[in-house]
Design an enzyme around this catalytic site. Structure first.
Site, short mmCIF file in Angstrom:
data_model
loop_
_atom_site.label_atom_id
_atom_site.label_comp_id
_atom_site.label_asym_id
_atom_site.label_seq_id
_atom_site.Cartn_x
_atom_site.Cartn_y
_atom_site.Cartn_z
CG ASP A 36 -2.08 0.92 1.12
OD1 ASP A 36 -2.31 1.46 0.02
OD2 ASP A 36 -2.77 1.12 2.14
N GLY A 37 0.33 2.31 -0.58
CA GLY A 37 1.00 3.61 -0.51
C GLY A 37 1.61 4.10 -1.80
CG ASN A 38 2.11 1.50 -5.12
OD1 ASN A 38 2.94 1.30 -4.25
ND2 ASN A 38 1.67 0.55 -5.94
NE ARG A 40 -1.45 6.46 1.25
CZ ARG A 40 -1.54 5.51 2.17
NH1 ARG A 40 -1.27 5.77 3.43
NH2 ARG A 40 -1.90 4.29 1.82
CG ASN A 84 -7.49 -2.18 -6.03
OD1 ASN A 84 -6.53 -2.93 -5.86
ND2 ASN A 84 -7.76 -1.19 -5.18
CD1 TRP A 85 -12.63 -5.94 -9.75
CD2 TRP A 85 -11.99 -5.10 -11.71
NE1 TRP A 85 -11.98 -6.94 -10.45
CE2 TRP A 85 -11.59 -6.45 -11.66
CE3 TRP A 85 -11.68 -4.36 -12.87
CZ2 TRP A 85 -10.90 -7.08 -12.70
CZ3 TRP A 85 -10.98 -4.99 -13.90
CH2 TRP A 85 -10.61 -6.33 -13.82
CD GLU A 223 2.24 -13.76 15.47
OE1 GLU A 223 2.20 -12.60 15.93
OE2 GLU A 223 1.79 -14.75 16.07
C1 FPP Z 1 -1.81 0.22 -3.39
O1 FPP Z 1 -1.41 1.55 -3.49
C2 FPP Z 1 -1.35 -0.55 -4.50
C3 FPP Z 1 -2.12 -1.11 -5.46
C4 FPP Z 1 -3.58 -0.97 -5.50
C5 FPP Z 1 -1.57 -1.88 -6.55
C6 FPP Z 1 -0.27 -2.56 -6.28
C7 FPP Z 1 0.40 -2.64 -7.55
C8 FPP Z 1 1.75 -2.60 -7.75
C9 FPP Z 1 2.74 -2.59 -6.70
C10 FPP Z 1 2.25 -2.57 -9.12
C11 FPP Z 1 1.81 -3.73 -9.95
C12 FPP Z 1 2.24 -5.00 -9.37
C13 FPP Z 1 2.68 -6.04 -10.07
C14 FPP Z 1 3.03 -7.28 -9.35
C15 FPP Z 1 2.89 -6.00 -11.51
P1 FPP Z 1 -2.51 2.67 -3.60
O2 FPP Z 1 -2.65 3.02 -5.04
O3 FPP Z 1 -3.77 2.24 -2.94
O4 FPP Z 1 -1.82 3.80 -2.78
P2 FPP Z 1 -2.51 4.95 -1.91
O5 FPP Z 1 -3.29 4.25 -0.84
O6 FPP Z 1 -1.35 5.71 -1.38
O7 FPP Z 1 -3.36 5.74 -2.85
#
Ligand code: FPP
Length: 262
Positions: A36-38, A40, A84-85, A223
């Protein structure tokens, strides 16, 4: 806030010290990660969300390699949830493109490193080219034995349990299953994870303290470890910190503590 400064536990030992003190006999067999956190991470840098996902893939690569090297047997990554959809169509398309590119590129590495690939979730909901690619990577890697890499895609824990219940009901109706044989072990066989052990450790990045519909049945005795580090910043040292924390815990599975036994 300086976005390039990592939000992590800074007083903790360095990676080499953590690696040295790792108890190889007490590693979790299965580690599951809520990445999580991409978004942000990208927002802190005034970048589009996709930049965060792209950067998140670097963490995916590094953590898979590291987990295999230290001897983790199963690594599950929550890459795309049912919820996520509901994201904007553009972000979904970009995520699917990243996934396709990732799988096409990484197949060689998986073969070289003995990694078996598995996908969990409603894979048929993904676009055809992606679901076919997933099935083909699963097939090509099926005899690899060093580590199992599981991607949860179009996955939801409640949906998984509902899907299992429907199959149980069908088998009861057709008398393939008798109600007297239906116990926890038997029910587990109807889940997407039927031949995968329950996670020993679940990590969630970005400071959110919840499981978000991930592996609901399977985390009964897992855990849980939460870190403020955002997924694109999550590296080997962060993984080792989670393992150190795990190894400091006593897993009782509802029994009495070792010290309290008389
Ligand atoms: C959560 O961050 C992350 C996701 C919903 C997707 C995860 C995907 C990847 C790491 C890339 C693709 C992966 C592979 C294996 C090809 P968020 O977007 O919810 O972050 P936020 O909560 O900060 O907005």
């Amino acid at each position: 806030m300086n976005p390039t400064k990592k939000t992590t536990q800074n007083n903790a030992p360095e990676e080499s010290a953590l690696l040295q003190s790792l108890d190889r006999e007490n590693l979790p067999k299965h580690v599951a990660i809520i990445m999580d956190g991409n978004g942000r991470w990208a927002a802190q840098r005034h970048l589009p969300r996709i930049a965060g996902h792209r950067s998140g893939i670097q963490s995916v690569r590094k953590i898979i390699t590291f987990a295999r090297e230290i001897g983790i047997k199963v690594l599950t990554l929550y890459a795309f949830s049912n919820e996520n959809w509901n994201r904007p169509a553009k972000e979904i398309t970009q995520l699917m493109m990243l996934l396709e590119r990732y799988l096409n590129k990484e197949l060689r590495t998986m073969m070289k490193n003995g990694i078996r690939f598995r996908a969990l979730g409603q894979i048929d909901r993904l676009q055809n080219s992606v679901s076919q690619l997933i099935r083909s990577v699963e097939e090509k890697t099926k005899n690899n034995t060093n580590m199992v890499l599981v991607l949860a895609l179009s996955y939801g824990g409640r949906t998984e349990i509902m899907d299992a219940m429907k199959k149980v009901y069908q088998d009861l109706e057709t008398e393939k299953l008798s109600i007297k044989d239906l116990d926890e072990q038997c029910f587990s066989e109807y889940l997407y994870t039927k031949d995968i052990p329950d996670p020993d450790l679940m990590i969630r990045t970005s400071g959110e303290i919840r499981v978000s519909n991930f592996l609901l049945w399977q985390v009964a005795y897992t855990e849980l470890y939460f870190t403020k580090t955002l997924w694109p910043d999550f590296r080997e040292r962060d993984f080792l910190l989670a393992l150190r924390d795990y190894q400091g815990r006593e897993r009782r599975f509802g029994l009495v503590s070792r010290e309290k036994q008389d």
